[in-house]
Write an enzyme that holds these catalytic residues in place. Sequence first.
Site, short mmCIF file in Angstrom:
data_model
loop_
_atom_site.label_atom_id
_atom_site.label_comp_id
_atom_site.label_asym_id
_atom_site.label_seq_id
_atom_site.Cartn_x
_atom_site.Cartn_y
_atom_site.Cartn_z
N HIS A 28 13.54 34.50 -38.51
CA HIS A 28 13.48 35.85 -39.09
C HIS A 28 13.50 36.86 -37.94
CE1 HIS A 28 12.43 39.07 -41.88
NE2 HIS A 28 11.55 39.48 -40.99
N CYS A 55 -0.71 35.95 -24.12
CA CYS A 55 -1.97 35.62 -24.78
C CYS A 55 -3.05 36.67 -24.51
CB CYS A 55 -2.45 34.24 -24.33
SG CYS A 55 -1.74 32.92 -25.33
#
Length: 719
Positions: free
Chosen positions: A521, A400
Amino acid sequence: MKNSHLPLTKDLVLIGGGHAHALVLRKWCMSPLPGARLTVINPGPTAPYSGMLPGFVAGHYQRSDLDIDLVKLARFAGARVVLGAAAGIDTAARMIRVPGRTPIAYDVASVDIGITSEMPNLPGFAAHAVPAKPLGAFAAKWDTFRAGFAPAHLAVIGGGVAGVELVLAMAYALKSQGRLAQATLIDSAKALTALGASARNKLRVALTEHGVTLLEGVGIESIQPDHIRLQDGREVLSDFTTGAAGARPYGWISETGLTLNEGFISVDANLQSSDPALFATGDCAHLTHAPRPKAGVYAVRQAPVLFDNLRAVLSGGKLRPYQPQKDYLKLISLGQKSALAERLGRTLSGPMMWRWKNQIDQKFMAKFRDYPVMEQPTLPPLHTLGMAEAIGDKPMCGGCGAKVGRNALRAALAPLPSPERNDITPLPGDDAALLMTGGVQQVISSDHLRALTNDVVVMARIAAVHALGDIWAMGAQPQAATANLILPRMSPELQERTLREIMATASQLMREAGSEIVGGHTSLGDELTIGFTVTGLCHRPAITLAGALPGDVLILTKPIGSGVIMAAEMAGQANGEWVAAALTQMSRPQERASEILNCAHAMTDVTGFGLYGHLSGICEASGLGARLNTGAVPLMQGAAQLADLGIRSSLFADNRALAPNQQTSSAQDLLFDPQTAGGLLAAVSASNAETLLKELLHAGESAAVIGTMTSGPDGIELV
């Protein structure tokens, strides 16, 4: 993590953090092999240096003085650290088994796991004694025992040089404290037979001077909690019993199918085993061309040859042989700051020998204490305005810490129109959306993270926990997930290996949480990024930011500090044990905490905007203020020390800008530290708070009450 635009094509795995492997990693820092992905597997984040163990036992060194920090070392070598003990090698499949994770594939591997002093055939040893090796476990238990106050009886089994050094050091330490009641050295044969007569006699005198009783030619029947029962019927009092009788290989080596000598891996002059893709070094190896006793000096001198030969096998080069010296200088500690030196039958002893030994040991450890500082990229002579400010004064963090700042994000999203669909419930400030699907409320959220560790298994687990945080924070049950992965450039074979590790880890964690990965993906890029889009089902009204009531108690379920710790790790300033503990905290799911807190009036997960920023979100959505007890906020191990040093995450400044009027410094600045896979922050009824906290603690959460909600939108008061 060293970035390179060249693809990775081969996996080199170092099994064990022994002296030779530590030196190989150090040399790799200076001269990495392009295309090689380097991994080191070790039970813990540090590897103790055996040469200084007697000095530590005697009290001359601190525990930290012994340790080679493998996390720091691996950072500068561009290697990944796998914290776990290898338990097997499948040489046919070229897979290494580490309990608790997907097997680790290799093209070339080396084993440097040392030996053990365990005595499995001696009744009571496993339950009541401590093997001298592995050193880390022994050092920790001795440290605890030495910190006691009562009169102490101790015994060492094994009358070789290692056993004598240990008992002298232990006796000296306890004698200095006025605690030594009895010290005994026991050997089933004759003691110190590996030394010449002069050295042997001097060591026997030292044993006498330290009050150590030497028992030779006696067998042991069993080890009891407070004594040793000898085969002749005598009993030897001992509150701390350790074994240093000989070298034993780890049992799993016998299952590898490699050629062995008395359980040790047989290697040729090139340090190769019977499998050319597998090398071995140090005490776990047997030199078939020139057998030598088990001694650290040989491992140290094997390191340059091992380094060259590993690179040669990976690059198609020529191997070179290792030729050990016939004899070596033995420097044996005598308890106090005195030592005995022996080589080729000649001996010297006294304080000067200890100073010599200390100088040699400190010189060796200095190789692992100072590493080059990670520098920011040099700007080109001609560049756009604002580039220096955009780069900042520190490397961009992972997790983060690499997120876009809150102000930029809010400004970009503010012009977007509100949802027009009647099956979408807008939730201002929440990270997840609430949908109505077939009469059932469904939560959907997406998160992805720039890698903050080279271990893809740990990174996959952290990313999955992080993504599920929004689902848990709303009191929903995880349902489904898709994975979104960017891998660094690598060969198809390494792509398959990496994907297998990531997907096996993520699938297991998602399934344990009640979710299934249904697709995803993948693509290639400059660095590893792992993300998940997740859905959850709400069988009760969703918990949002807007619901807190005046007087509600604030509960936090995890300590904070991951941002500053991982920022320090990137700069090589974080203790490896702190980093390991932080990664463990980030990997901890919050499913049980979410279940316990399902009665919360408002709840969020603490992530990129830091504790202060996410508490501000609850205050804004609920129209309330908050009183935050900064001293009650739990901190990760090492976070406060690093904050005091001025270390901050690259996102800290953006988070700090949320509260320009707050006066904070040092550890209080951790309120603005961006968290990755952080805990839940819940506003709960004051009448339930104590019960909920007890349930959380009983469930193993590091939970704490950190404040209360207050009437009126007065912002956050720090107390």
